[in-house]
Write a protein that holds these residues in place. Structure first.
Motif, PDB file in Angstrom:
ATOM      1  N   HIS A  21       0.830  -1.222   0.000  1.00 28.86           N
ATOM      2  CA  HIS A  21       0.000   0.000   0.000  1.00 28.86           C
ATOM      3  C   HIS A  21       0.860   1.267   0.000  1.00 28.86           C
ATOM      4  N   GLN A  25       0.139   4.235  -2.434  1.00 31.83           N
ATOM      5  CA  GLN A  25      -0.132   5.545  -1.843  1.00 31.83           C
ATOM      6  C   GLN A  25       0.799   6.609  -2.421  1.00 31.83           C
ATOM      7  N   GLU A  51      -8.296  -3.970  -4.050  1.00 35.99           N
ATOM      8  CA  GLU A  51      -9.691  -3.493  -4.035  1.00 35.99           C
ATOM      9  C   GLU A  51     -10.127  -3.154  -2.603  1.00 35.99           C
ATOM     10  N   CYS A  54      -8.236   0.054  -1.439  1.00 33.45           N
ATOM     11  CA  CYS A  54      -8.710   1.267  -2.123  1.00 33.45           C
ATOM     12  C   CYS A  54     -10.090   1.681  -1.606  1.00 33.45           C
ATOM     13  N   GLN A  57      -9.857   3.568   1.478  1.00 35.75           N
ATOM     14  CA  GLN A  57      -9.180   4.859   1.359  1.00 35.75           C
ATOM     15  C   GLN A  57      -9.923   5.843   0.461  1.00 35.75           C
ATOM     16  N   HIS A  59     -10.635   5.382  -2.777  1.00 33.65           N
ATOM     17  CA  HIS A  59     -10.274   5.275  -4.192  1.00 33.65           C
ATOM     18  C   HIS A  59     -11.179   4.221  -4.834  1.00 33.65           C
ATOM     19  N   THR A  61     -11.748   1.268  -7.933  1.00 33.25           N
ATOM     20  CA  THR A  61     -10.903   0.342  -8.709  1.00 33.25           C
ATOM     21  C   THR A  61     -11.722  -0.304  -9.813  1.00 33.25           C
ATOM     22  N   VAL A  75      -6.771   2.041 -10.740  1.00 33.17           N
ATOM     23  CA  VAL A  75      -7.254   2.760  -9.560  1.00 33.17           C
ATOM     24  C   VAL A  75      -7.592   4.180  -9.984  1.00 33.17           C
ATOM     25  N   ARG A  77      -8.060   7.722  -8.579  1.00 38.69           N
ATOM     26  CA  ARG A  77      -7.680   8.402  -7.345  1.00 38.69           C
ATOM     27  C   ARG A  77      -8.865   9.133  -6.719  1.00 38.69           C
TER      28      ARG A  77
END
Lengths: 402, 283
Positions: A21, A25, A51, A54, A57, A59, A61, A75, A77
């Motif tokens: 990660h 990141q 997945e 993300c 966080q 995000h 996918t 991904v 963002r």
């Protein structure tokens, strides 16, 4: 979504259970929200974990097709990390020149100069304005205080020979007992203020912490000297404790600093000089001298703070005067100084149990009181009081010295 | 009258989260209050009977609440959901050094799952396995880890115990939600790289904010608009989002509940009218 995403990250065989990660990141950090990052890698669980990570966080996918140039997923963002810091601000700057006038209470314990995430609990610091606590001298005084710390066990030659007439030894025990009482007040006052000051004013906190530590050492060495020849501690009078108690109840930082440091510890400097000058044994002289070094610094900070504050607060002198008068009123019916202490000072300066010695000792104590008065007047003038007013206020000071 | 929402106290943080949201709603001129339940079943019954206006529902509780409500002539709306509740998957995990190459290899083996009422670690994976020829109790033995029964899998304990059984070698495979497979690897419950994902379920959705027709369309719209307006930038909201595990609220949808509806029917977990019919289920 396309295989030709501009940004491609190859994780090799690094898995999310091994820190992958961090690379994702980092790759996303410099992309704008909405931009795509293609992620390639060999870890069998890569897509499952990418997945899940993300999603947590913010995000999005999309899985790639099989054998899509090794790309496993795209991904998109999100903006959660940006949103977290969108309203963040620096808590001033790290150095003394970065001190701000009114630090936010929700900066809490954040280091000065740190980037502070907005929100969070407010610290219970009611002394949260620069002008209430600051002195330009604070950083250098702290540096000096830190370098001037000494070890009570080693700084005094406790094994030096002390063989005094019992009355003289008893006088020293009484004076040491009185000093301990005063030092305990001088420890509690900065400690209480310390807990009320916004940590943004770091140097003031550091200075007060060292000041409290200084007093803690003084309590130790005076106690140790009192018990050095195997006797008991001396007496503690109601009037002595009454006088000190008024120092503990002053809530205003500047007024507390004025009463304690400028008037009390200032007078104390003369007292310690007197003991150093007149004590008949090396241990007593040494403990008085060590304590005096520290006290001089405390007085310097008090004077510097009040000089600084006097420039920004035209009402300061009036408030200082009021504080002296109020303390005088409170103590008007109090004897102030423990008579045992006064007598002990005379005996100490006498050095012998003869009429001539006592006459000399008594004169020395009277001279001490004149010196204390002059010292107070001198410091009051430095704070901006006219000479006659300084003399008047000094005369109102407690008979207890502190 | 304040809109009254139910939430299940699966963790002490629930008090902080909904207490914080309550303050925020009231500051925004929307009277709001909440009651806490010790399990989802009583909350589902209270929502369906109109004793509360809304419920922060697990997907399983959504299914039961909806069935009960419809049987009562009421209607529920899945108003919003967390962004992190959409498109989840569960995984069937085996030890990396095991001989299993695909699901069929698990025939005759023992598979660990979570609590009896966990959608992600029990109901959905068991249905998924059955569909692929591994019928629980027939083709495979299921070992259940009943931790936090009544909390519909919100308590992570059952999944963690299933993972531990896999690590200890007492089962051939374990079922868990994808994010927990990552978590167990990172925290060391499963040593990194010691397991393989043998299969992954199709995507499904998790919790939603279910609102009853006890409130007017206007109140429901305002409630939804306020939730959707909550921003991660807001210092008052962000810590609550962090605790609740979301970065934004999204509109509610039912498209991700089909597999769980099927699983509920296959196992007769609830009747069509929402009665609890699962054998051995005691919240």
């Amino acid at each position: 979504m396309s295989a030709s995403a501009e940004h491609v990250l190859d994780l090799g065989d690094l898995g999310f259970e091994q820190g992958a990660h961090l690379l994702v990141q980092r790759a996303l950090r410099d992309l704008p929200p909405g931009a795509e990052l293609a992620v390639a890698g060999l870890d069998p669980a890569l897509v499952v974990h990418l997945e899940a990570w993300c999603r947590s966080q913010g995000h999005r996918t999309q899985r790639a097709d099989e054998n899509d140039d090794g790309v496993k997923a795209w991904v998109t963002r999100g903006r959660t990390d940006l949103d977290r810091w969108a309203l963040a601000e620096r808590a001033g700057g790290p150095g003394p020149d970065g001190v701000v006038a009114r630090p936010q209470l929700n900066w809490g314990l954040a280091a000065r100069g740190a980037l502070v995430e907005p929100g969070g609990p407010e610290i219970a610091a009611d002394l949260a304005e620069r002008e209430l606590v600051w002195a330009e001298l604070a950083p250098s005084l702290y540096a000096h205080a830190a370098s001037a710390q000494w070890d009570p066990a080693k700084a005094v030659r406790w094994d030096a020979e002390v063989r005094l007439a019992p009355e003289i030894e008893q006088a020293i025990v009484q004076i040491m007992t009185f000093l301990v009482e005063n030092e305990q007040a001088a420890l509690v006052v900065p400690a209480r203020l310390l807990a009320r000051i916004h940590p943004h004013f770091r140097e003031v906190l550091q200075l007060l912490a060292v000041q409290a530590a200084d007093e803690a050492r003084h309590v130790e060495i005076f106690t140790r000297r009192a018990l050095l020849t195997g006797g008991e501690m001396g007496t503690s009078s109601v009037s002595g404790r009454e006088s000190l108690a008024t120092l503990l109840t002053e809530p205003d930082f500047s007024l507390a600093s004025f009463l304690l440091s400028v008037l009390g510890e200032g007078s104390f400097l003369n007292l310690l000089t007197f003991i150093d000058r007149n004590a008949p044994d090396p241990v007593t002289r040494q403990v008085a001298r060590l304590a005096r070094q520290d006290e001089a610094r405390h007085v310097a900070f008090g004077v510097a703070h009040l000089q600084h504050q006097g420039k920004v607060d035209p009402s300061l002198l009036g408030r200082l005067r009021g504080a002296v008068e109020q303390r005088h009123q409170t103590l008007i019916s109090s004897a102030g100084l423990n008579q045992d202490v006064f007598d002990a000072l005379v005996v100490l300066a006498a050095g012998e149990w003869t009429p001539e010695g006592i006459r000399r000792g008594y004169a020395a104590v009277q001279e001490l009181q004149v010196e204390m008065d002059e010292g107070r007047q001198h410091r009051l003038v430095r704070l901006g009081f006219p000479g006659d007013e300084a003399a008047e206020l000094s005369a109102l000071h407690t008979r207890n010295f502190m | 009258m304040a809109l009254l929402m139910g939430a299940v106290a699966y963790d002490p943080k629930v008090v902080t989260i909904w207490g914080g949201f309550r303050s925020w709603f009231n500051e925004h001129g929307f009277p709001f209050d909440f009651v806490l339940y010790s399990n989802y079943e009583r909350q589902a019954e209270d929502l369906a009977s109109g004793r509360i206006d809304a419920a922060w529902n697990s997907p399983l509780s959504w299914i039961r609440s909806r069935r009960l409500a419809e049987a009562n002539g009421r209607r529920l709306t899945p108003l919003v959901m967390r962004d992190t509740d959409r498109d989840l998957t569960s995984v069937v995990v085996v030890r990396a050094d095991s001989p299993y190459k695909d699901l069929a290899d698990l025939k005759g083996e023992t598979i660990a799952v979570g609590a009896i009422d966990s959608p992600q670690a029990t109901l959905l994976p068991c249905s998924f396995l059955a569909e692929r020829g591994l019928r629980p109790g027939v083709d495979i033995t299921v070992r259940r880890f009943d931790v936090g029964v009544g909390l519909h899998g919100d308590h992570i304990g059952g999944e963690r115990d299933a993972a531990r059984a896999l690590a200890a070698g007492t089962v051939a495979a374990a079922c868990m939600i994808d994010s927990n497979h990552l978590l167990f690897g990172r925290e060391g419950t499963l040593a990194a790289g010691s397991t393989r994902v043998l299969a992954q379920t199709p995507r499904f959705d998790h919790c939603n904010m279910s609102v009853s027709d006890t409130v007017s369309a206007e109140v429901m719209r305002r409630f939804g608009d306020l939730l959707l307006s909550m921003s991660y930038v807001d210092p008052q909201i962000r810590p609550l989002f962090d605790l609740e595990g979301l970065t934004s609220w999204q509109s509610g949808r039912t498209s991700g509940y089909g597999a769980l509806e099927a699983a509920v029917d296959e196992t007769s977990f609830y009747s069509r009218e929402g009665a609890v019919t699962a054998a051995g289920y005691q919240p």
